[in-house]
Every structure is written in structure tokens, then in C-alpha cells.
Design a protein around this motif. Structure first.
Motif, PDB file in Angstrom:
ATOM      1  N   LEU A   1     -32.511 -36.453  23.385  1.00  0.00           N
ATOM      2  CA  LEU A   1     -32.362 -35.672  24.620  1.00  0.00           C
ATOM      3  C   LEU A   1     -31.737 -34.311  24.332  1.00  0.00           C
ATOM      4  N   CYS A   2     -30.818 -34.268  23.386  1.00  0.00           N
ATOM      5  CA  CYS A   2     -30.218 -32.981  23.000  1.00  0.00           C
ATOM      6  C   CYS A   2     -31.273 -32.041  22.439  1.00  0.00           C
ATOM      7  N   SER A   3     -32.147 -32.569  21.582  1.00  0.00           N
ATOM      8  CA  SER A   3     -33.230 -31.739  21.034  1.00  0.00           C
ATOM      9  C   SER A   3     -34.181 -31.290  22.139  1.00  0.00           C
ATOM     10  N   LEU A   4     -34.460 -32.188  23.093  1.00  0.00           N
ATOM     11  CA  LEU A   4     -35.323 -31.829  24.215  1.00  0.00           C
ATOM     12  C   LEU A   4     -34.685 -30.735  25.071  1.00  0.00           C
ATOM     13  N   ILE A   5     -33.377 -30.820  25.287  1.00  0.00           N
ATOM     14  CA  ILE A   5     -32.661 -29.792  26.051  1.00  0.00           C
ATOM     15  C   ILE A   5     -32.739 -28.449  25.344  1.00  0.00           C
ATOM     16  N   VAL A   6     -32.624 -28.468  24.031  1.00  0.00           N
ATOM     17  CA  VAL A   6     -32.749 -27.228  23.261  1.00  0.00           C
ATOM     18  C   VAL A   6     -34.137 -26.615  23.459  1.00  0.00           C
ATOM     19  N   CYS A   7     -35.161 -27.466  23.428  1.00  0.00           N
ATOM     20  CA  CYS A   7     -36.533 -26.971  23.663  1.00  0.00           C
ATOM     21  C   CYS A   7     -36.652 -26.304  25.030  1.00  0.00           C
ATOM     22  N   VAL A   8     -36.092 -26.942  26.051  1.00  0.00           N
ATOM     23  CA  VAL A   8     -36.162 -26.399  27.408  1.00  0.00           C
ATOM     24  C   VAL A   8     -35.404 -25.085  27.492  1.00  0.00           C
ATOM     25  N   LEU A   9     -34.233 -25.027  26.897  1.00  0.00           N
ATOM     26  CA  LEU A   9     -33.429 -23.799  26.934  1.00  0.00           C
ATOM     27  C   LEU A   9     -34.125 -22.652  26.223  1.00  0.00           C
TER      28      LEU A   9
ATOM     29  N   TYR B   1     -22.776 -20.948  23.789  1.00  0.00           N
ATOM     30  CA  TYR B   1     -22.028 -22.013  24.450  1.00  0.00           C
ATOM     31  C   TYR B   1     -22.824 -23.312  24.449  1.00  0.00           C
ATOM     32  N   TYR B   2     -24.116 -23.220  24.747  1.00  0.00           N
ATOM     33  CA  TYR B   2     -24.958 -24.414  24.746  1.00  0.00           C
ATOM     34  C   TYR B   2     -25.066 -24.994  23.330  1.00  0.00           C
ATOM     35  N   ILE B   3     -25.140 -24.118  22.341  1.00  0.00           N
ATOM     36  CA  ILE B   3     -25.236 -24.584  20.957  1.00  0.00           C
ATOM     37  C   ILE B   3     -24.007 -25.385  20.571  1.00  0.00           C
ATOM     38  N   TYR B   4     -22.829 -24.873  20.923  1.00  0.00           N
ATOM     39  CA  TYR B   4     -21.588 -25.582  20.610  1.00  0.00           C
ATOM     40  C   TYR B   4     -21.525 -26.929  21.324  1.00  0.00           C
ATOM     41  N   ILE B   5     -21.866 -26.929  22.607  1.00  0.00           N
ATOM     42  CA  ILE B   5     -21.804 -28.167  23.383  1.00  0.00           C
ATOM     43  C   ILE B   5     -22.760 -29.212  22.816  1.00  0.00           C
ATOM     44  N   ILE B   6     -23.984 -28.793  22.513  1.00  0.00           N
ATOM     45  CA  ILE B   6     -24.979 -29.716  21.981  1.00  0.00           C
ATOM     46  C   ILE B   6     -24.545 -30.258  20.624  1.00  0.00           C
ATOM     47  N   ASN B   7     -23.972 -29.406  19.793  1.00  0.00           N
ATOM     48  CA  ASN B   7     -23.519 -29.871  18.478  1.00  0.00           C
ATOM     49  C   ASN B   7     -22.339 -30.819  18.589  1.00  0.00           C
TER      50      ASN B   7
END
Length: 260
Positions: free
Chosen positions: A19-27, A36-42
Motif C-alpha cells: 500500500l505504501c508503494s501504491l500511495i507513492v504511485c498515486v502521489l 514529508y510524504y517520503i519520510y512518513i512512508i519510509n
């Protein structure tokens, strides 16, 4: 950790990572990606890895016969460390040909494949129940206590030596050859250390304690990495660099030897 179904833990953490990878795709597609999103996802991915790693290790010990512990631990150690080298190379190649979207889609596909195989084809035997109830952090401290009271505490010392030795060697200079030697010196022992660690835990730790012991071992091992880097930088700045610039015969010999 030891009280919960290992199969469910592995599947849930893989699902969260996918789901994290999918969120990255959407972003990326919506052009809303930022630091900020990169830090949160990591952070989320790191938590999932911290939960899944000991669960996977315990599950491996439950599936594999006792007389195969040495072989499977060795193969697991090699595959884990080889993947650290190959995955970035594969990702770079894919980005070069098809862009970052291909890497993310491949990542999601591998997660889905792993979840499918785990759900339909992998059966993990039930392990023995923990002997006593525990609070939120009792499992971690219980693992620390077990390591202190048993010979398995040598796992911590071997992990420290593996990582710190390479970082200290790097602190001797800014030479690519020395760095390469340091990387090899720090990495090669890890293959054998990780395999021996797993066998020691499987054969010396009760099943109801293995999850927390693996978790504590991983926490100690990865905590040493930033410590070694900080220590290497400090030694380079305040000890080795002044020594190299001291002009003594011994320092001159070291300069010639290391190629500064």
C-alpha cells in the motif's frame, strides 16, 4: 510478537508495504509528492520491516527441520545480503529504461506475489505459547534479559564487531581502495555471522522466546550502524586526521601505505 500468528504478521506487513508503494504511485501521478510524504512512508516501511523480520525468522525455524538449520540459515543470510546489492542495481536499470513508475509497479507486484504464495502455499506450524502474560514492552525487555542470561548474548558482540570494524577502517582516510576494503571487511563476516546467529537462536532459545530475541538482536544490530558512522567521523576528525598531519615518521609511513 511471540503470541501472534506469524503468517498473519507477514501477510499484514507485506500488504501495508504494498500500500505504501501504491500511495507513492498515486502521489507521483498527481504530482503531490514531497519530502514529508517520503519520510512518513519510509517510517511506515521501517516499522513494517521491524515487525516482519523477527516473525519471518521464527517462521523459518518452525517450517524447517532441525537438521537443516545450518543450511537454511546460510542460504537465508546469503540471499538477504545479495539482495541488498542486486535490488538497487535492478531498480536503477529499470528506472533508466522505463522510469520510476516501473520500479514501483514491480515492487507492488512482488509484494502481491509474496502475499499470494504465503496465503495459498505456506503452512506455518503452531508454536508453543509463551509461559506468562506480558505488557506492551515486556517482550522487548524479556528478550534483552534472555540475551544477558544466556550464551546467545555473543550475537550482540559479533554484530558490533562486524559493523564497527568496517566504519573504523573507513575513518583512516579518503581513499576509494581503503573504502572498498573496509566495505568488504565489514560485509563478508556478516554472511557467516547472520547464519550462525540464526542457528544459535533456533537451537538455544525456546520457541515462545524466539520472536523477541530476534527482535532485540535486530534492534541492537541496526542501532550500531549510525553509532559506527558517528564514531568513524569523530575519530577521523579528531584523531586520525591530526595524526596524519603530525609529520612524524610513523604518520608518514601510514600516509604512504594508505595512499593519501
Amino acid at each position: 510478537m511471540d503470541r501472534h500468528d506469524k503468517k498473519k504478521i507477514i501477510m499484514l506487513t507485506d500488504t501495508a508495504s504494498a500500500l505504501c508503494s501504491l500511495i507513492v504511485c498515486v502521489l507521483l501521478y498527481t504530482q503531490r509528492m514531497n519530502f514529508y510524504y517520503i519520510y512518513i512512508i519510509n517510517i511506515v516501511l521501517g516499522i513494517m520491516e521491524a515487525v516482519q523480520s523477527p516473525a519471518s525468522s521464527v517462521a523459518l525455524g518452525l517450517i524447517v527441520p532441525e537438521d537443516k538449520y545450518e543450511k537454511i540459515s546460510g542460504l537465508s543470510s546469503v540471499s538477504e545480503n545479495v539482495s541488498v546489492v542486486l535490488y538497487p542495481m535492478l531498480a536503477s536499470a529499470m528506472m533508466g529504461f522505463w522510469g520510476i513508475a516501473s520500479v514501483l509497479m514491480f515492487d507492488i507486484a512482488t509484494f502481491l506475489f509474496a502475499i499470494t504464495v504465503m496465503f495459498f502455499f505456506i503452512q506455518i506450524p503452531k508454536e508453543s505459547e509463551p509461559e506468562e502474560d506480558e505488557g506492551m514492552f515486556d517482550g522487548f525487555f524479556g528478550g534483552v534479559k534472555f540475551l544477558k542470561e544466556n550464551k546467545v548474548k555473543m550475537l550482540f558482540y559479533s554484530a558490533v564487531l562486524s559493523f564497527v570494524f568496517g566504519d573504523l577502517l573507513m575513518a583512516f582516510g579518503q581513499n576509494v581502495y581503503i573504502w572498498s576494503i573496509a566495505g568488504i571487511a565489514a560485509s563478508l563476516p556478516i554472511l557467516f555471522t547472520m547464519a550462525v546467529q540464526s542457528v544459535l537462536i533456533y537451537t538455544n532459545v525456546r520457541e515462545d522466546m524466539q520472536g523477541r530475541v530476534f527482535a532485540v538482536n535486530n534492534a541492537m544490530k541496526f542501532a550500531v550502524i549510525p553509532m559506527g558512522i558517528l564514531l568513524g567521523g569523530a575519530l577521523s576528525e579528531y584523531l586520525f586526521e591530526p595524526f596524519v598531519n603530525s609529520g612524524t615518521k610513523f604518520s608518514s609511513m601510514i600516509v604512504q601505505l594508505l595512499g593519501f
